[in-house]
Design an enzyme around this catalytic site. Structure first.
Site, short mmCIF file in Angstrom:
data_model
loop_
_atom_site.label_atom_id
_atom_site.label_comp_id
_atom_site.label_asym_id
_atom_site.label_seq_id
_atom_site.Cartn_x
_atom_site.Cartn_y
_atom_site.Cartn_z
N ALA A 1 13.05 24.54 77.56
CA ALA A 1 13.51 24.97 76.24
C ALA A 1 13.63 26.49 76.34
O ALA A 1 12.66 27.21 76.19
CB ALA A 1 12.52 24.57 75.16
N GLY A 2 14.84 26.95 76.65
CA GLY A 2 15.01 28.37 76.94
C GLY A 2 14.32 28.70 78.26
O GLY A 2 14.62 28.12 79.29
N GLU A 3 13.37 29.62 78.22
CA GLU A 3 12.63 29.99 79.42
C GLU A 3 11.32 29.22 79.56
O GLU A 3 10.58 29.38 80.53
CB GLU A 3 12.31 31.50 79.38
CG GLU A 3 13.55 32.40 79.36
CD GLU A 3 14.37 32.27 80.64
OE1 GLU A 3 13.76 32.18 81.72
OE2 GLU A 3 15.60 32.22 80.53
N ILE B 1 8.70 22.69 79.02
CA ILE B 1 7.99 21.86 78.04
C ILE B 1 7.60 20.51 78.62
O ILE B 1 6.87 19.75 77.97
CB ILE B 1 8.83 21.67 76.75
CG1 ILE B 1 10.14 20.93 77.05
CG2 ILE B 1 9.10 23.00 76.08
CD1 ILE B 1 10.91 20.55 75.79
N HIS C 1 13.87 12.38 83.56
CA HIS C 1 14.72 13.44 84.11
C HIS C 1 15.20 13.05 85.52
O HIS C 1 14.85 13.69 86.52
CB HIS C 1 13.93 14.76 84.17
CG HIS C 1 14.57 15.87 83.40
ND1 HIS C 1 14.91 15.76 82.08
CD2 HIS C 1 14.94 17.14 83.78
CE1 HIS C 1 15.45 16.88 81.66
NE2 HIS C 1 15.50 17.73 82.67
N GLY D 1 20.28 16.44 80.16
CA GLY D 1 20.47 16.51 78.71
C GLY D 1 21.80 15.93 78.29
O GLY D 1 21.87 15.08 77.39
N MET E 1 23.70 13.92 79.94
CA MET E 1 23.75 12.49 80.26
C MET E 1 22.97 11.67 79.23
O MET E 1 23.43 10.59 78.82
CB MET E 1 23.16 12.25 81.65
CG MET E 1 24.15 12.42 82.79
SD MET E 1 25.52 11.23 82.74
CE MET E 1 24.62 9.67 82.86
N TYR F 1 15.31 19.71 68.41
CA TYR F 1 15.57 18.72 69.47
C TYR F 1 14.51 18.85 70.57
O TYR F 1 13.86 17.87 70.96
CB TYR F 1 16.97 18.95 70.02
CG TYR F 1 17.38 18.12 71.22
CD1 TYR F 1 17.57 16.74 71.11
CD2 TYR F 1 17.65 18.72 72.45
CE1 TYR F 1 17.99 15.99 72.20
CE2 TYR F 1 18.06 17.98 73.54
CZ TYR F 1 18.24 16.61 73.42
OH TYR F 1 18.66 15.87 74.50
#
Length: 340
Positions: A132-134, A137, A179, A186, A188, A220
């Site tokens: 999530a960005g840098e 998570i 994953h 994401g 997919m 999200y």
């Protein structure tokens, strides 16, 4: 056969969301069937691709994606242009894929990630995390477990009798948890949820849910994170159902398009069924060509009016009437409910 069961809780809120979405789908089906022109499908396809890729950091605008769609040259980072081209190719194959097919899943990934990563169309060989960005998570399961985890998930998807709105959201979350790919997970996951939903109701093939997800991107990621922390995807299911309902109620029918002042005048003037001469006279227009080009043709092209004899466009008996989309525009923009 695997007895795998993804962990999730069906709450009263989720059941209410399913009911609301089902009602919205019922209300919109007739309107959408009539409004489903190539132009509308193209607009929503572009919004879908823009939303899904923007979540992954792609900066191209809808106008730029439209230009690529039209085969025009766009000055932008080559990777981002390639991502858009790949997505356009993949979504063109949308109706050919089956949600429960591993072969189709891998083929879709190969199309989405062609020229972007070395492992396009194959499960990852190394470790990855959800970002999530840098911030990391979620650290995904080890690569050697991916084939078995995906086999279990697809087996569950093919066997479950849970409502597709819930099933698609559970699959989306589980897919992101596993994953399975080195990159592109994401986009997919969002593509495959839309595919599951479209198998339930074809309306979802043209609904840009990804656009709503992009507008709530932080939520999200937070829904993914909270579901992982709780080992229960209830939070993610509720979030995705909210995004679906929001898209259905704000984006799908597109009954309030921007229209020119000329078309607006025509819509207000059109009462019941009227012929060309009567309409033109009612608008106090003397130039037939100007009326046709600036008033009639744009209104027909935008599905705001329709011919009473569509198979004989030049018939002397031809008349025009408002479509449901035109009536809706009039109610929302002119405060005038058309009368028959």
């Amino acid at each position: 056969m695997s007895g795998y069961q993804p962990p999730y809780t069906i709450t009263t809120e989720i059941l209410n969301q399913v009911a609301q979405i089902s009602e919205a789908v019922g209300r919109l089906t007739t309107l959408t069937d009539r409004a489903r022109t190539l132009r509308l499908r193209r607009i929503n396809r572009i919004r879908t691709i823009r939303g899904s890729l923007a979540i992954e950091g792609n900066t191209l605008s809808e106008d730029q994606i439209t230009a690529i769609f039209d085969g025009k040259r766009v000055i932008a980072p080559p990777r981002e242009v390639q991502e858009v081209k790949n997505a356009l190719t993949a979504y063109d194959r949308f109706h050919a894929w089956k949600p429960g097919s591993e072969t189709d899943l891998l083929q879709a990934h190969e199309m989405l990630m062609a020229g972007l990563i070395n492992e396009a169309g194959a499960y990852r060989s190394g470790g990855v995390g959800v970002m999530a960005g840098e911030q990391v998570i979620h650290m995904a399961p080890p690569a050697e477990r991916v084939p078995k985890l995906m086999a279990d998930l697809l087996t569950w998807l093919n066997a479950t009798n849970v409502h597709p709105l819930i099933t698609s959201s559970v699959f989306h979350y589980e897919f992101e948890f596993i994953h399975p790919f080195a990159d592109g997970n994401g986009r997919m996951g969002r593509l495959w949820q839309s595919l599951i939903l479209a198998e339930w109701h074809p309306l979802f093939a043209d609904i840009p849910v990804e656009s709503s997800v992009f507008e709530h991107q932080a939520e999200y990621y937070r829904a993914i994170e909270e579901s992982t922390e709780r080992s229960d995807s209830e939070r993610f299911i509720s979030f995705m159902l909210r995004m679906i309902l929001e898209t259905l109620t704000t984006s799908t029918p597109q009954v309030s398009p921007h229209v020119t002042p000329q078309v607006a005048e025509l819509l207000v003037a059109l009462k019941g069924e009227m012929g060309r001469a009567t309409l033109q006279s009612g608008l106090a227009l003397s130039d037939r060509k100007s009326f046709r080009e600036r008033y009639l043709k744009p209104a027909l092209a935008d599905d705001l009016i329709e011919m009473t004899i569509p198979n004989k466009p030049n018939s002397r008996l031809q008349k025009y009437r408002l479509t449901e989309k035109g009536q809706a525009w009039l109610r929302e923009n002119a405060g005038n409910s058309p009368k028959d």
